[in-house]
Design a protein around this motif. Structure first.
Motif, PDB file in Angstrom:
ATOM      1  N   HIS A  16      23.626   2.757   0.302  1.00 18.07           N
ATOM      2  CA  HIS A  16      23.825   3.673  -0.467  1.00 18.07           C
ATOM      3  C   HIS A  16      22.629   4.342  -0.869  1.00 18.07           C
ATOM      4  O   HIS A  16      22.720   5.764  -0.842  1.00 18.07           O
ATOM      5  CB  HIS A  16      24.235   2.929  -2.014  1.00 18.07           C
ATOM      6  N   GLY A  17      21.464   3.817  -0.540  1.00 20.01           N
ATOM      7  CA  GLY A  17      20.168   4.676  -0.366  1.00 20.01           C
ATOM      8  C   GLY A  17      20.070   5.541   0.457  1.00 20.01           C
ATOM      9  O   GLY A  17      19.717   6.547   0.658  1.00 20.01           O
ATOM     10  N   ALA A  18      20.528   5.056   1.719  1.00 19.09           N
ATOM     11  CA  ALA A  18      20.383   5.768   3.070  1.00 19.09           C
ATOM     12  C   ALA A  18      21.394   6.899   2.811  1.00 19.09           C
ATOM     13  O   ALA A  18      20.599   8.031   3.653  1.00 19.09           O
ATOM     14  CB  ALA A  18      20.735   4.945   4.147  1.00 19.09           C
ATOM     15  N   SER A  19      22.591   6.745   2.376  1.00 24.53           N
ATOM     16  CA  SER A  19      23.527   7.909   2.298  1.00 24.53           C
ATOM     17  C   SER A  19      22.983   8.817   1.270  1.00 24.53           C
ATOM     18  O   SER A  19      23.140  10.040   1.545  1.00 24.53           O
ATOM     19  CB  SER A  19      24.792   7.223   1.850  1.00 24.53           C
ATOM     20  N   ALA A  20      22.416   8.426   0.155  1.00 23.21           N
ATOM     21  CA  ALA A  20      21.832   9.524  -0.702  1.00 23.21           C
ATOM     22  C   ALA A  20      20.796  10.207  -0.224  1.00 23.21           C
ATOM     23  O   ALA A  20      20.752  11.423  -0.300  1.00 23.21           O
ATOM     24  CB  ALA A  20      21.450   8.768  -2.032  1.00 23.21           C
ATOM     25  N   SER A  21      20.055   9.618   0.574  1.00 23.56           N
ATOM     26  CA  SER A  21      18.861  10.370   1.120  1.00 23.56           C
ATOM     27  C   SER A  21      19.334  11.296   2.137  1.00 23.56           C
ATOM     28  O   SER A  21      19.038  12.390   2.374  1.00 23.56           O
ATOM     29  CB  SER A  21      17.768   9.319   1.983  1.00 23.56           C
ATOM     30  N   ALA A  22      20.515  10.745   3.012  1.00 23.86           N
ATOM     31  CA  ALA A  22      20.963  11.880   4.025  1.00 23.86           C
ATOM     32  C   ALA A  22      21.688  13.147   3.290  1.00 23.86           C
ATOM     33  O   ALA A  22      21.340  14.252   3.526  1.00 23.86           O
ATOM     34  CB  ALA A  22      21.888  11.010   5.017  1.00 23.86           C
ATOM     35  N   ASP A  23      22.114  12.442   2.199  1.00 22.96           N
ATOM     36  CA  ASP A  23      22.773  13.830   1.602  1.00 22.96           C
ATOM     37  C   ASP A  23      21.806  14.852   1.112  1.00 22.96           C
ATOM     38  O   ASP A  23      22.044  15.888   0.979  1.00 22.96           O
ATOM     39  CB  ASP A  23      23.798  13.217   0.238  1.00 22.96           C
ATOM     40  N   LEU A  24      20.666  14.359   0.223  1.00 22.54           N
ATOM     41  CA  LEU A  24      19.907  15.297  -0.158  1.00 22.54           C
ATOM     42  C   LEU A  24      18.890  15.962   0.913  1.00 22.54           C
ATOM     43  O   LEU A  24      18.609  17.077   0.664  1.00 22.54           O
ATOM     44  CB  LEU A  24      18.753  14.423  -0.862  1.00 22.54           C
ATOM     45  N   VAL A  25      18.971  15.374   2.187  1.00 23.44           N
ATOM     46  CA  VAL A  25      18.292  16.181   3.160  1.00 23.44           C
ATOM     47  C   VAL A  25      19.039  17.138   3.677  1.00 23.44           C
ATOM     48  O   VAL A  25      18.549  18.408   4.037  1.00 23.44           O
ATOM     49  CB  VAL A  25      18.026  15.277   4.478  1.00 23.44           C
ATOM     50  N   MET A  26      20.534  16.948   3.883  1.00 26.93           N
ATOM     51  CA  MET A  26      21.328  17.960   3.923  1.00 26.93           C
ATOM     52  C   MET A  26      21.372  19.124   3.187  1.00 26.93           C
ATOM     53  O   MET A  26      21.526  20.201   3.498  1.00 26.93           O
ATOM     54  CB  MET A  26      22.940  17.395   4.310  1.00 26.93           C
ATOM     55  N   TRP A  27      21.220  18.691   1.757  1.00 28.35           N
ATOM     56  CA  TRP A  27      21.405  19.712   0.810  1.00 28.35           C
ATOM     57  C   TRP A  27      19.750  20.644   0.939  1.00 28.35           C
ATOM     58  O   TRP A  27      20.046  21.820   0.805  1.00 28.35           O
ATOM     59  CB  TRP A  27      21.199  19.150  -0.555  1.00 28.35           C
ATOM     60  N   ALA A  28      18.952  19.831   1.179  1.00 30.73           N
ATOM     61  CA  ALA A  28      17.761  20.713   1.453  1.00 30.73           C
ATOM     62  C   ALA A  28      17.680  21.751   2.651  1.00 30.73           C
ATOM     63  O   ALA A  28      17.284  22.865   2.371  1.00 30.73           O
ATOM     64  CB  ALA A  28      16.316  19.695   1.761  1.00 30.73           C
ATOM     65  N   PHE A  29      18.294  21.242   3.749  1.00 31.10           N
ATOM     66  CA  PHE A  29      18.507  22.520   4.689  1.00 31.10           C
ATOM     67  C   PHE A  29      19.557  23.350   4.370  1.00 31.10           C
ATOM     68  O   PHE A  29      19.350  24.660   4.594  1.00 31.10           O
ATOM     69  CB  PHE A  29      19.041  21.500   5.928  1.00 31.10           C
ATOM     70  N   MET A  30      20.571  23.053   3.597  1.00 30.18           N
ATOM     71  CA  MET A  30      21.508  24.003   3.056  1.00 30.18           C
ATOM     72  C   MET A  30      20.724  25.216   2.057  1.00 30.18           C
ATOM     73  O   MET A  30      20.866  26.202   1.991  1.00 30.18           O
ATOM     74  CB  MET A  30      22.678  23.518   2.422  1.00 30.18           C
ATOM     75  N   SER A  31      19.819  24.453   1.202  1.00 29.42           N
ATOM     76  CA  SER A  31      19.259  25.404   0.213  1.00 29.42           C
ATOM     77  C   SER A  31      18.305  26.265   0.929  1.00 29.42           C
ATOM     78  O   SER A  31      18.204  27.731   0.605  1.00 29.42           O
ATOM     79  CB  SER A  31      18.356  24.604  -0.691  1.00 29.42           C
ATOM     80  N   VAL A  32      17.541  25.973   2.316  1.00 31.02           N
ATOM     81  CA  VAL A  32      16.826  26.765   3.142  1.00 31.02           C
ATOM     82  C   VAL A  32      17.466  27.679   3.524  1.00 31.02           C
ATOM     83  O   VAL A  32      17.122  29.013   3.792  1.00 31.02           O
ATOM     84  CB  VAL A  32      15.944  25.873   3.987  1.00 31.02           C
TER      85      VAL A  32
END
Length: 265
Positions: free
Chosen positions: A69-85
């Motif tokens: 669950h922690g790995a999935s949450a981290s992957a989602d947040l990284v994806m969100w960071a790329f989308m924000s950029v």
């Protein structure tokens, strides 16, 4: 009879081209946004880390649920960071240009990087906050969740709060030239711009959060980025905002009506 200086007058048509070809202080940050788009496209085409994290979560669910669950949450947040950029950094180009042109040459890139870091931190923080209500729309059918998010975004486009936030996005701020005050000024301006942009576009990015990881994600990213940029760069953004509201409402109907018609049939 030749008018003095007439040879120096350039045709008006060449002015936009010359402005485009002129050296841009924001070029490095524009290239960063392009790189983020390339990374997201590559991730969507090849399956990417987002899908890999989900597959890993399904595979190891019984053995290490908290770790997965922690790995999935981290992957989602990284994806969100790329989308924000990719989506929001282009909207900040006018503010970045303001920082660059009002900073000393020797510290120009540092001031712009400070502004961009604070501005993007606001959006990444918003993505982290969206992790809390995510299970609510995850329980709904995909089309219903996306249609609800689009309808909410369309309604927000027509509110006075949206207009005020968009007006704040166009405001600049005086920046100290050097020293710790210059760093504080860039941070303060980045926070103000990020907060104004968040108030203006939170509903649009909620649509992106609901559509993330689903088929057609890149299409939604392109459409929403176009809306954000049009509103941000237009001299009179009220008309584009209303047109975007109509387009979002139509998209909400287009998403949910075919499914409803199929069920009725």
């Amino acid at each position: 009879m030749t008018v003095p200086g007439a040879a120096r007058v350039r045709p008006p048509r060449t002015a936009p081209v010359r402005r485009f070809l002129r050296p841009r202080v924001t070029l490095a940050f524009e290239l960063v946004a392009v790189a983020a788009w390339i990374a997201l496209i590559a991730s969507a085409v090849t399956g990417g880390s987002h899908d890999a994290a989900r597959a890993g979560a399904a595979h190891h669910h019984m053995s290490a649920p908290h770790e997965v669950h922690g790995a999935s949450a981290s992957a989602d947040l990284v994806m969100w960071a790329f989308m924000s950029v990719a989506m929001m950094l282009p909207a900040a180009v006018p503010a970045l240009a303001h920082v660059g042109t009002n900073s000393l040459r020797r510290r120009r890139q540092r001031a712009m990087a400070t502004f961009a870091a604070v501005y993007l931190a606001v959006w990444i923080g918003y993505g982290a906050l969206l992790r809390a209500p995510a299970p609510l729309w995850a329980r709904l059918p995909d089309d219903v969740a996306l249609a609800c998010a689009l309808a909410l975004a369309a309604a927000w486009q027509l509110t006075v709060h949206k207009r005020r936030a968009l007006r704040d996005c166009h405001r600049s701020s005086p920046l100290p030239p050097s020293g710790p005050r210059a760093v504080a000024g860039a941070c303060r301006f980045g926070l103000r711009q990020g907060w104004a942009c968040l108030r203006s576009c939170w509903a649009l990015m909620l649509v992106m959060a609901v559509a993330s990881g689903r088929s057609g994600m890149l299409v939604w990213m392109a459409v929403l980025t176009g809306i954000v940029l049009t509103e941000r760069l237009a001299r009179k953004p009220r008309r584009p905002t209303r047109l975007a509201a109509a387009a979002l409402a139509a998209a909400a109907l287009a998403v949910v009506l075919p499914d409803a018609a199929w069920r009725w049939y």
